[in-house]
Design a protein around this motif. Structure first.
Motif, PDB file in Angstrom:
ATOM      1  N   ILE A  76       0.839  -1.204   0.000  1.00 17.45           N
ATOM      2  CA  ILE A  76       0.000   0.000   0.000  1.00 17.45           C
ATOM      3  C   ILE A  76       0.869   1.248   0.000  1.00 17.45           C
ATOM      4  O   ILE A  76       0.619   2.203  -0.753  1.00 17.45           O
ATOM      5  CB  ILE A  76      -0.949  -0.024   1.218  1.00 17.45           C
ATOM      6  N   ALA A  77       1.909   1.232   0.837  1.00 18.19           N
ATOM      7  CA  ALA A  77       2.778   2.405   0.910  1.00 18.19           C
ATOM      8  C   ALA A  77       3.467   2.649  -0.429  1.00 18.19           C
ATOM      9  O   ALA A  77       3.536   3.789  -0.907  1.00 18.19           O
ATOM     10  CB  ALA A  77       3.807   2.220   2.020  1.00 18.19           C
ATOM     11  N   ILE A  78       3.960   1.571  -1.063  1.00 21.18           N
ATOM     12  CA  ILE A  78       4.649   1.748  -2.344  1.00 21.18           C
ATOM     13  C   ILE A  78       3.674   2.229  -3.406  1.00 21.18           C
ATOM     14  O   ILE A  78       3.941   3.176  -4.151  1.00 21.18           O
ATOM     15  CB  ILE A  78       5.327   0.431  -2.785  1.00 21.18           C
TER      16      ILE A  78
ATOM     17  N   ALA B 231       0.986   3.797  -2.935  1.00 18.24           N
ATOM     18  CA  ALA B 231       0.614   5.169  -2.630  1.00 18.24           C
ATOM     19  C   ALA B 231       1.713   6.122  -3.069  1.00 18.24           C
ATOM     20  O   ALA B 231       1.456   7.194  -3.625  1.00 18.24           O
ATOM     21  CB  ALA B 231       0.340   5.313  -1.141  1.00 18.24           C
ATOM     22  N   ALA B 232       2.956   5.723  -2.829  1.00 13.47           N
ATOM     23  CA  ALA B 232       4.072   6.584  -3.185  1.00 13.47           C
ATOM     24  C   ALA B 232       4.137   6.784  -4.692  1.00 13.47           C
ATOM     25  O   ALA B 232       4.412   7.888  -5.173  1.00 13.47           O
ATOM     26  CB  ALA B 232       5.378   5.970  -2.677  1.00 13.47           C
ATOM     27  N   LEU B 233       3.868   5.719  -5.444  1.00 14.66           N
ATOM     28  CA  LEU B 233       3.983   5.815  -6.897  1.00 14.66           C
ATOM     29  C   LEU B 233       2.759   6.452  -7.518  1.00 14.66           C
ATOM     30  O   LEU B 233       2.795   6.862  -8.677  1.00 14.66           O
ATOM     31  CB  LEU B 233       4.205   4.422  -7.495  1.00 14.66           C
TER      32      LEU B 233
ATOM     33  N   LEU C  85      -6.086   2.498  -5.087  1.00 19.31           N
ATOM     34  CA  LEU C  85      -4.681   2.584  -5.473  1.00 19.31           C
ATOM     35  C   LEU C  85      -4.380   1.844  -6.775  1.00 19.31           C
ATOM     36  O   LEU C  85      -3.256   1.849  -7.237  1.00 19.31           O
ATOM     37  CB  LEU C  85      -3.808   2.005  -4.353  1.00 19.31           C
TER      38      LEU C  85
ATOM     39  N   THR D  17      11.581   5.329  -0.261  1.00 15.94           N
ATOM     40  CA  THR D  17      10.228   5.312  -0.830  1.00 15.94           C
ATOM     41  C   THR D  17       9.614   6.707  -0.820  1.00 15.94           C
ATOM     42  O   THR D  17       9.024   7.167  -1.796  1.00 15.94           O
ATOM     43  CB  THR D  17       9.329   4.352  -0.040  1.00 15.94           C
TER      44      THR D  17
ATOM     45  N   ILE E 193       8.653   9.570  -4.136  1.00 19.57           N
ATOM     46  CA  ILE E 193       7.252   9.917  -4.367  1.00 19.57           C
ATOM     47  C   ILE E 193       7.159  11.114  -5.303  1.00 19.57           C
ATOM     48  O   ILE E 193       7.782  12.145  -5.059  1.00 19.57           O
ATOM     49  CB  ILE E 193       6.553  10.260  -3.030  1.00 19.57           C
ATOM     50  N   PRO E 194       6.388  10.961  -6.356  1.00 16.79           N
ATOM     51  CA  PRO E 194       6.177  12.123  -7.213  1.00 16.79           C
ATOM     52  C   PRO E 194       5.272  13.122  -6.486  1.00 16.79           C
ATOM     53  O   PRO E 194       4.538  12.767  -5.585  1.00 16.79           O
ATOM     54  CB  PRO E 194       5.489  11.543  -8.449  1.00 16.79           C
TER      55      PRO E 194
ATOM     56  N   VAL F 205      -3.033   5.204   7.699  1.00 16.19           N
ATOM     57  CA  VAL F 205      -2.196   5.260   6.505  1.00 16.19           C
ATOM     58  C   VAL F 205      -3.068   5.447   5.266  1.00 16.19           C
ATOM     59  O   VAL F 205      -2.771   6.252   4.389  1.00 16.19           O
ATOM     60  CB  VAL F 205      -1.329   3.984   6.389  1.00 16.19           C
TER      61      VAL F 205
ATOM     62  N   ILE G  46      -2.975   8.536   2.738  1.00 16.44           N
ATOM     63  CA  ILE G  46      -2.654   8.391   1.325  1.00 16.44           C
ATOM     64  C   ILE G  46      -3.506   9.337   0.500  1.00 16.44           C
ATOM     65  O   ILE G  46      -3.016  10.052  -0.374  1.00 16.44           O
ATOM     66  CB  ILE G  46      -2.861   6.937   0.867  1.00 16.44           C
TER      67      ILE G  46
ATOM     68  N   ARG H  83      -2.222  12.675   0.901  1.00 16.81           N
ATOM     69  CA  ARG H  83      -0.796  12.785   0.626  1.00 16.81           C
ATOM     70  C   ARG H  83      -0.027  13.329   1.834  1.00 16.81           C
ATOM     71  O   ARG H  83       0.853  14.172   1.717  1.00 16.81           O
ATOM     72  CB  ARG H  83      -0.535  13.655  -0.615  1.00 16.81           C
TER      73      ARG H  83
ATOM     74  N   ILE I 217       2.270   8.736   6.760  1.00 13.49           N
ATOM     75  CA  ILE I 217       2.472   7.455   6.075  1.00 13.49           C
ATOM     76  C   ILE I 217       3.804   6.832   6.520  1.00 13.49           C
ATOM     77  O   ILE I 217       3.891   5.667   6.906  1.00 13.49           O
ATOM     78  CB  ILE I 217       2.479   7.638   4.549  1.00 13.49           C
TER      79      ILE I 217
ATOM     80  N   VAL J 118       4.035   3.346   8.581  1.00 15.69           N
ATOM     81  CA  VAL J 118       4.694   2.140   8.066  1.00 15.69           C
ATOM     82  C   VAL J 118       5.873   1.772   8.964  1.00 15.69           C
ATOM     83  O   VAL J 118       6.118   0.599   9.254  1.00 15.69           O
ATOM     84  CB  VAL J 118       5.156   2.360   6.608  1.00 15.69           C
TER      85      VAL J 118
END
Lengths: 294, 314, 365
Positions: A143-145, A147-149, A234, B26, B30-31, B271, B275, B278, B283, B287
């Motif tokens: 989920i974190a990845i 979300a990051a992408l 996501l 990570t 993040i963009p 989390v 998300i 943002r 987050i 994590v």
């Protein structure tokens, strides 16, 4: 030891019991799973040509019940045909689960074999790095990845691939180490075979069966997770037809149309169970020991 | 034994460092522009530069990592972008709630899993064993997010047996009974997958132990069936510990779906919400504490394993 | 039993409740003269789809303090014979015939009585000492459990003291340390000694040793055999040893029963059987062994291979491989013929009836 051949002998036989082992075959349940998986794949491939446009909806015909004329599975909140969306969504839902496993299988096998065949330091570096990824609760990391992408199918695929690589690598590493300890590897080395040739011709054929069995069972898990990422917003974005997104879509109507959310959920469940049973069947067929650990 | 635990503890430290590094990277890839979202539409280039240097974002990455880590180690997780409050209390509260849910689900999963595992191993052809096998097979494939929804529909909304969401009833003022009522459905949902996996693993562990030579040897010494079974179950404990530890760890992350569906105020929900907003510091911290809890749990399992099985204490 | 009571201080003392071992060492009863009498033992493994008869009518008698070797290749049914005596296969096997111990038929005993016989009067030493011990329990606790289950000792302390005494009896130099050790902390030889201590803990009348040395190093093997012979001598226990090793059979002495395809094909005193075999299979078996006189590579081996389990031909099972086989061998299965006092062989061709005293029918095989 007769001659130093460069052909890998079959796996050494397990301790033989009192009675001789019968020829291994798949159970009836596993055969059913093969059929179900075949059907799902067929629907994914040709399904979109058989049903109407999943995104066209008639708002005057919203939330029709299951079994309505013209709409076997009813319609959703925007009057779209649920069956069409389910059928069209099969392709994306399947791919979103399948592709991460393929990535993980290739990458994990490569990493695991490299770790298993390299010296102390190479082994330690690779396995300790994988341990770091093991230290995250897998779903949360995905989920974190994701979300990051940012949302999107490709990002959800990357996120899932990242969490699936370490377990596959462990399976490949364990199997490689087991082989390295066997005599014929010693023989292959003594005969002057290069490291690469040993990896490809001796190790890979033996590492492949357990990895394939493991990965087959991972597909079920991956389908559930991929749909889950879509469910959380996501994965794919609306109005694309995809099972996880359909569950989340239909959730809004759980009071007025309770069965609606159950339909895509059932599709996810069936696909996942089918791949899990197939994995079990393959394990029995290929005589790979051990349970698949998710 | 102490040496064994010490060694495990020492192994956990580099893993935790690696975890923090992964999280840091990570976040960095993040963009999007966290500064812009912090400043809002009124930001000027000058205020931007000032904020960047105040947050240390103009320094090289390794320096940023060390700075971030040194704050994190002492429990300073920064400020939430969306809520403008300290992250640490928010995250720790949420972790506590997640641990409550995880513990409840773990108890359910172990009880169910062990029960079904024993049943399917020892009464292989009975109807109950067939049902148990079917349960184990289906439950590991279940999408938790939709099972949760179905439970809401039928038991919470339809039959009105349990509350639909949240952790406490705001009007009744909480209490253990209220918590328990709110806990049942999410815990049952979260327990499904691990229960199935534990059942399958435990079944093979029981079959494995029962096929070992010492079982026959114990029978040959005239021990009663009960005593032999006691020896057998004792010998399944190490594998049960391993599987259960792994599954409880997975629960820590897997409950995110359940928390989202039942609005359980845990790490997963936090989390998930962050998300959509943002809210990177939250987050990141969420994590990180989950991973920390996960590593600690593994450590505990290892220690218990060493306690139960003399062969691993080396 | 009197030699027990008057033995060294570390010896196992006899149990008071055993009637034939009363105070002063009463004369042995007939039952004790022949503690174990196996008659027409048949073991059939049953599964849902098929039945496989593995032991096909084995009979022998084991007297007090005597040794009987069951010698045979793997798959000959020797191990199954030994385990069937203790009914260790549960519901997976049907066992027919009679196993008389002290006047009782073990095959008819109810579960509870069978349990007191197992470990109490008949004890098993399995092949692999590692597999015979619970890996998670200390040696001492495994011993005290057996002692208390069989009512030898009633308090924890007494049981613990007795456990250490037993460990010393089997030649373990530091019993206190071994008692608090886990099986994996001991060497293979030590482990097998601990297993033997468990087996003799309740002073059994019959000790069944299933290849007790196969899993051990060669140097330890001799020590373990010596220990078994010593214990047998001191305790007066009858030993039924299963082995595939002709050397072990020769060293240990006693009587030998040669098994082939689930049957006894030859029986007699070890020295006689090994020096003058009277069954073609025994002959072939002995000729296939390397000896100092015969160079390696010139060994003769028996043609063909033993029949698979459950694939027995009509007539004599060895006939297809037998160099002496005649037409009648393929028709009827010969019983074990009494060919000399204490000797039997299931081959009428190699042992033609003498004109004066015709061969006794022998014990039904």
């Amino acid at each position: 030891m007769t001659a130093l051949t460069d052909v890998a002998p079959p796996r050494p036989p397990a301790a033989t019991g009192v009675t001789r082992r019968r020829r291994r075959r798949m159970s009836t349940t596993a055969r059913i799973a093969v059929v179900v998986v075949g059907l799902i794949v067929a629907v994914a491939v040709i399904g979109p040509f058989l049903v109407g446009d999943p995104n066209v909806g008639d708002t005057s015909r919203r939330l029709l019940a299951v079994g309505s004329p013209g709409h076997v599975f009813g319609t959703d909140g925007q009057g779209r045909d649920v069956l069409s969306r389910l059928v069209v969504g099969t392709r994306l839902s399947l791919l979103a689960g399948l592709v991460p496993v393929l990535f993980a299988a290739v990458l994990g096998t490569g990493l695991g074999m490299t770790a298993g065949l390299s010296g102390v330091w190479g082994h330690r570096t690779i396995m300790r790095t994988l341990d770091v990824f093991y230290a995250f609760p897998a779903v949360l990391l995905a989920i974190a990845i994701a979300a990051a992408l940012g949302s999107g199918v490709s990002n959800s695929i990357i996120a899932l691939a990242v969490i699936l690589v370490p377990p596959v690598a462990r399976v490949a590493e364990t199997e490689t180490r087991r082989l390295v300890d066997l005599d014929y590897m010693e023989a292959a080395r003594a005969s002057g075979a290069s490291r690469g040739s040993i990896a490809l011709r001796q190790v890979l054929p033996n590492v492949a069966p357990p990895v394939v069995v493991y990965c087959t069972a991972l597909i079920g898990l991956s389908i559930v997770y991929a749909a889950g990422l879509s469910f959380l917003g996501l994965g794919v974005s609306p109005p694309t037809a995809e099972w996880g997104l359909m569950v989340s879509d239909h959730t809004q109507y759980i009071y007025s149309a309770p069965f609606l959310a159950a339909i895509p959920a059932l599709a996810i469940l069936i696909a996942s169970v089918a791949f899990n049973v197939l994995g079990d069947g393959l394990r029995d067929l290929l005589d790979v020991r051990g349970e698949v650990r998710a | 034994m102490l040496g064994y635990i010490g060694k495990r503890l020492a192994m956990a430290i580099p893993i935790l460092l690696g975890v923090s590094l992964v999280i840091f990277i990570t976040i960095k890839i993040i963009p999007g522009d966290p500064i812009a979202s912090l400043l809002g539409p009124t930001g000027t280039p000058e205020s931007r530069a000032a904020l960047e240097s105040r947050m240390g974002l103009d320094r090289p990455l390794p320096v940023q990592y060390v700075a971030w880590l040194s704050h994190t180690v002492v429990g300073d997780f920064g400020t939430s972008i969306a809520r403008r409050t300290d992250v640490a209390p928010m995250v720790l509260d949420a972790l506590g709630n997640t641990l409550i849910l995880t513990a409840a689900a773990a108890v359910l999963a172990i009880v169910l899993g062990v029960g079904i595992g024993v049943l399917t191993a020892l009464r292989r052809n009975s109807l109950a064993a067939r049902l148990g096998n079917a349960f184990a097979l289906f439950s590991i494939s279940v999408p938790q997010y939709s099972v949760g929804l179905l439970l809401i529909i039928y038991l919470a909304a339809g039959a009105g047996l349990f509350p639909v969401s949240g952790m406490y009833n705001p009007s009744s003022g909480g209490g253990v009974v209220d918590l328990f009522n709110h806990l049942i459905l999410p815990a049952a949902t979260a327990a499904l997958v691990p229960a199935g996996i534990i059942a399958r693993m435990f079944r093979s562990a029981v079959l494995d132990v029962m096929s070992q030579d010492f079982i026959e040897a114990l029978h040959s010494r005239g021990l009663s069936r009960r005593r032999v079974m006691a020896h057998a179950f004792h010998n399944t404990v190490p594998s049960l510990l391993t599987v259960a530890g792994l599954q409880i760890g997975n629960l820590l992350g897997g409950v995110v779906f359940v928390e989202a569906v039942f609005a359980w105020p845990g790490i997963g929900l936090l989390v998930y919400q962050s998300i959509t907003q943002r809210d990177l510091p939250v987050i990141q911290a969420g994590v990180l504490v989950s991973a920390f809890a996960f590593v600690m749990l593994n450590l505990l399992v290892d220690a218990l394993h060493g306690l139960v099985d003399p062969r691993v204490r080396t | 039993m009197s030699e027990l009571a008057s033995g060294t201080g570390t010896m196992v003392t006899p149990r008071a409740e055993r009637p034939e071992a009363g105070p002063g060492g009463a004369a042995a009863t007939p039952a004790e003269m022949a503690p174990l009498e196996v008659t027409d033992l048949r073991t059939t493994f049953v599964s849902r789809t098929r039945r496989t008869e593995v032991v096909r009518g084995v009979s022998f008698t084991l007297r007090r303090g005597e040794t009987m070797m069951l010698l045979g290749e793997s798959g000959s049914g020797k191990s199954v014979t030994a385990r069937s005596i203790m009914r260790l296969y549960g519901s997976s096997a049907e066992i027919g015939g009679q196993v008389k111990l002290g006047g009782r038929d073990l095959l008819d005993l109810p579960e509870a009585e069978l349990r007191s016989v197992r470990g109490g009067q008949v004890a098993l030493i399995p092949q692999d000492p590692t597999g015979a011990l619970d890996p998670l329990r200390r040696i001492g606790s495994q011993l005290t459990e057996v002692l208390r289950v069989h009512g030898i000792e009633h308090t924890r302390r007494a049981a613990r003291a007795r456990a250490e005494e037993l460990l010393r009896t089997v030649g373990i130099p530091d019993p206190a340390r071994v008692a608090t050790s886990f099986p994996h902390e001991l060497s293979g030889g030590m482990r097998q000694r601990a297993v033997i201590a468990l087996a003799v803990s309740c002073d059994p009348q019959v000790l069944i040793a299933d290849e007790p040395t196969t899993a051990l190093d060669v140097t330890v093997q001799a020590q373990i055999l010596e220990l078994l012979a010593d214990l047998q001598h001191r305790l007066g226990t009858a030993v039924l040893m299963v082995t595939h090793d002709v050397g072990v059979a020769g060293d240990f002495g006693g009587r030998i029963g040669v098994m082939y395809a689930g049957k006894l094909v030859e029986e007699g005193p070890a020295a006689d059987v090994l020096s003058a075999p009277r069954h073609p299979y025994t002959k072939g078996l002995l000729e296939s062994l390397p000896t100092p006189e015969v160079e390696r590579g010139r060994l003769r081996s028996i043609v063909g291979s033993p029949p698979g389990v459950g694939e027995f031909p009509d007539g004599c099972v060895f006939a297809p491989r037998c160099p002496q086989a005649v037409a009648s061998c393929h028709e009827s299965d010969p019983p074990l013929l009494r060919i000399a006092p204490g000797r039997g062989a299931a081959c009428p061709v190699a042992n033609p009836p003498r004109p004066v005293d015709s061969a006794e029918p022998g014990r039904a095989a």
